[in-house]
Design a protein around this motif. Sequence first.
Motif, PDB file in Angstrom:
ATOM      1  N   VAL A   1       0.797  -1.230  -0.056  1.00 44.51           N
ATOM      2  CA  VAL A   1      -0.166   0.015  -0.043  1.00 44.51           C
ATOM      3  C   VAL A   1       0.882   0.948  -0.069  1.00 44.51           C
ATOM      4  CG1 VAL A   1      -1.825   1.308   1.420  1.00 44.51           C
ATOM      5  CG2 VAL A   1      -1.922  -1.002   1.257  1.00 44.51           C
ATOM      6  N   HIS A   2       0.695   2.291  -1.036  1.00 44.22           N
ATOM      7  CA  HIS A   2       1.239   3.451  -0.820  1.00 44.22           C
ATOM      8  C   HIS A   2       0.141   4.596  -1.199  1.00 44.22           C
ATOM      9  CE1 HIS A   2       4.412   6.447  -2.175  1.00 44.22           C
ATOM     10  NE2 HIS A   2       3.476   6.573  -3.522  1.00 44.22           N
ATOM     11  N   VAL A   3       0.398   5.428  -0.170  1.00 40.73           N
ATOM     12  CA  VAL A   3      -0.488   6.602  -0.051  1.00 40.73           C
ATOM     13  C   VAL A   3      -2.068   6.261  -0.168  1.00 40.73           C
ATOM     14  CG1 VAL A   3       1.151   8.121  -0.685  1.00 40.73           C
ATOM     15  CG2 VAL A   3      -0.511   7.349  -2.266  1.00 40.73           C
ATOM     16  N   GLY A   4      -2.496   5.066   0.539  1.00 41.32           N
ATOM     17  CA  GLY A   4      -3.681   4.448   0.457  1.00 41.32           C
ATOM     18  C   GLY A   4      -4.423   4.039  -0.585  1.00 41.32           C
ATOM     19  N   VAL A   5      -3.325   3.550  -1.592  1.00 37.12           N
ATOM     20  CA  VAL A   5      -3.843   2.534  -2.696  1.00 37.12           C
ATOM     21  C   VAL A   5      -3.092   1.278  -2.802  1.00 37.12           C
ATOM     22  CG1 VAL A   5      -3.941   2.535  -5.302  1.00 37.12           C
ATOM     23  CG2 VAL A   5      -4.349   4.650  -4.138  1.00 37.12           C
ATOM     24  N   ALA A   6      -3.516   0.267  -2.875  1.00 34.71           N
ATOM     25  CA  ALA A   6      -2.919  -1.187  -2.866  1.00 34.71           C
ATOM     26  C   ALA A   6      -2.370  -1.098  -4.274  1.00 34.71           C
ATOM     27  CB  ALA A   6      -3.963  -2.211  -2.622  1.00 34.71           C
ATOM     28  N   ILE A   7      -0.939  -1.312  -4.448  1.00 36.43           N
ATOM     29  CA  ILE A   7      -0.565  -1.094  -5.758  1.00 36.43           C
ATOM     30  C   ILE A   7      -0.028  -2.449  -6.140  1.00 36.43           C
ATOM     31  CG2 ILE A   7       0.148   1.273  -5.620  1.00 36.43           C
ATOM     32  CD1 ILE A   7       2.923   0.512  -4.975  1.00 36.43           C
ATOM     33  N   SER A   8       0.292  -3.385  -5.447  1.00 36.48           N
ATOM     34  CA  SER A   8       0.483  -5.004  -6.025  1.00 36.48           C
ATOM     35  C   SER A   8       0.332  -5.678  -4.995  1.00 36.48           C
ATOM     36  CB  SER A   8       1.903  -4.869  -6.486  1.00 36.48           C
ATOM     37  OG  SER A   8       2.807  -4.694  -5.354  1.00 36.48           O
ATOM     38  N   LYS A   9       0.144  -7.137  -5.404  1.00 37.63           N
ATOM     39  CA  LYS A   9       0.020  -8.096  -4.145  1.00 37.63           C
ATOM     40  C   LYS A   9       1.175  -8.699  -4.286  1.00 37.63           C
ATOM     41  CE  LYS A   9      -3.170 -10.986  -5.683  1.00 37.63           C
ATOM     42  NZ  LYS A   9      -4.262 -11.760  -5.922  1.00 37.63           N
ATOM     43  N   VAL A  10       1.600  -9.075  -2.771  1.00 41.47           N
ATOM     44  CA  VAL A  10       2.749  -9.937  -2.523  1.00 41.47           C
ATOM     45  C   VAL A  10       2.496 -11.068  -1.927  1.00 41.47           C
ATOM     46  CG1 VAL A  10       4.301  -7.882  -2.608  1.00 41.47           C
ATOM     47  CG2 VAL A  10       3.172  -8.584  -0.483  1.00 41.47           C
ATOM     48  N   ASP A  11       3.328 -12.080  -1.886  1.00 37.13           N
ATOM     49  CA  ASP A  11       3.220 -13.190  -1.162  1.00 37.13           C
ATOM     50  C   ASP A  11       3.651 -13.105   0.485  1.00 37.13           C
ATOM     51  OD1 ASP A  11       6.000 -13.729  -0.791  1.00 37.13           O
ATOM     52  OD2 ASP A  11       6.143 -15.117  -2.491  1.00 37.13           O
ATOM     53  N   GLU A  12       3.152 -13.857   1.379  1.00 37.94           N
ATOM     54  CA  GLU A  12       3.366 -13.768   2.657  1.00 37.94           C
ATOM     55  C   GLU A  12       5.014 -13.469   3.075  1.00 37.94           C
ATOM     56  OE1 GLU A  12       2.258 -15.844   7.043  1.00 37.94           O
ATOM     57  OE2 GLU A  12       1.619 -16.794   5.231  1.00 37.94           O
ATOM     58  N   GLU A  13       5.624 -14.519   2.442  1.00 36.81           N
ATOM     59  CA  GLU A  13       7.218 -14.491   2.712  1.00 36.81           C
ATOM     60  C   GLU A  13       7.810 -12.922   2.276  1.00 36.81           C
ATOM     61  OE1 GLU A  13      11.126 -16.627   1.032  1.00 36.81           O
ATOM     62  OE2 GLU A  13       9.155 -17.725   0.744  1.00 36.81           O
ATOM     63  N   GLU A  14       7.267 -12.459   1.207  1.00 37.99           N
ATOM     64  CA  GLU A  14       7.946 -11.195   0.515  1.00 37.99           C
ATOM     65  C   GLU A  14       7.438 -10.147   1.730  1.00 37.99           C
ATOM     66  OE1 GLU A  14      10.161  -8.538  -1.214  1.00 37.99           O
ATOM     67  OE2 GLU A  14      10.293 -10.666  -1.461  1.00 37.99           O
ATOM     68  N   ALA A  15       6.016 -10.259   2.063  1.00 41.94           N
ATOM     69  CA  ALA A  15       5.729  -9.350   3.221  1.00 41.94           C
ATOM     70  C   ALA A  15       6.604  -9.288   4.689  1.00 41.94           C
ATOM     71  CB  ALA A  15       3.993  -9.538   3.674  1.00 41.94           C
ATOM     72  N   GLN A  16       6.828 -10.623   4.995  1.00 42.98           N
ATOM     73  CA  GLN A  16       7.588 -10.931   6.075  1.00 42.98           C
ATOM     74  C   GLN A  16       9.211 -10.180   6.004  1.00 42.98           C
ATOM     75  OE1 GLN A  16       7.294 -14.807   6.860  1.00 42.98           O
ATOM     76  NE2 GLN A  16       5.354 -14.493   8.017  1.00 42.98           N
ATOM     77  N   LYS A  17       9.580 -10.513   4.765  1.00 44.04           N
ATOM     78  CA  LYS A  17      10.823 -10.067   4.503  1.00 44.04           C
ATOM     79  C   LYS A  17      10.985  -8.283   4.517  1.00 44.04           C
ATOM     80  CE  LYS A  17      12.519 -13.205   1.150  1.00 44.04           C
ATOM     81  NZ  LYS A  17      12.940 -13.196  -0.240  1.00 44.04           N
ATOM     82  N   THR A  18       9.913  -7.697   3.738  1.00 39.52           N
ATOM     83  CA  THR A  18       9.810  -6.192   4.110  1.00 39.52           C
ATOM     84  C   THR A  18       9.604  -5.644   5.501  1.00 39.52           C
ATOM     85  OG1 THR A  18       8.809  -6.249   1.892  1.00 39.52           O
ATOM     86  CG2 THR A  18       8.557  -4.110   3.419  1.00 39.52           C
ATOM     87  N   PHE A  19       9.051  -6.378   6.432  1.00 42.79           N
ATOM     88  CA  PHE A  19       8.856  -6.056   7.693  1.00 42.79           C
ATOM     89  C   PHE A  19       9.959  -6.054   8.386  1.00 42.79           C
ATOM     90  CE2 PHE A  19       4.177  -5.663   7.048  1.00 42.79           C
ATOM     91  CZ  PHE A  19       3.854  -4.636   8.209  1.00 42.79           C
ATOM     92  N   SER A  20      10.818  -7.344   8.333  1.00 40.23           N
ATOM     93  CA  SER A  20      12.248  -7.590   8.872  1.00 40.23           C
ATOM     94  C   SER A  20      13.044  -6.409   8.545  1.00 40.23           C
ATOM     95  CB  SER A  20      12.690  -8.849   8.368  1.00 40.23           C
ATOM     96  OG  SER A  20      12.049  -9.986   8.952  1.00 40.23           O
TER      97      SER A  20
END
Length: 91
Positions: A50-69
Motif C-alpha cells: 500500500v502506497h498513499v492509501g492505494v494497494a498497488i500490488s499483491k505480494v506473497d506472505e514471505e515477501e511481506a515478512q521480509k519487508t517487515f524484517s
Amino acid sequence: MCLAIPGKIKSIETIHNGLVRMAKVSFGGITKEASLEMLPDAKVDDYVLVHVGVAISKVDEEEAQKTFSYLEEIGELGELEDVDEYLPKKE
C-alpha cells in the motif's frame, strides 16, 4: 523517498453504489483503509503493498515478512503494533 508498506487484507467493501472497492488492511496491528482499484482480483487474506492509501500490488506472505524484517532492522516500524505476526519466526 516514498515507501509502500505490506499489509494483510482483513475485509473488503464497496462504496459509491458499488463502483469503488475499499479494503481494511492490517499493518502490524494498525488497520487502515486502502483502495483496491488497481487490484481488482485482491481478496481477503491477500498481502498487498500500500502506497498513499492505494494497494498497488499483491505480494506473497514471505515477501511481506521480509519487508517487515527490513523495516524493523532500520527502525522504521514506528507506530506499528503487534508486528510479530508479520516477522519471520526466530529460531
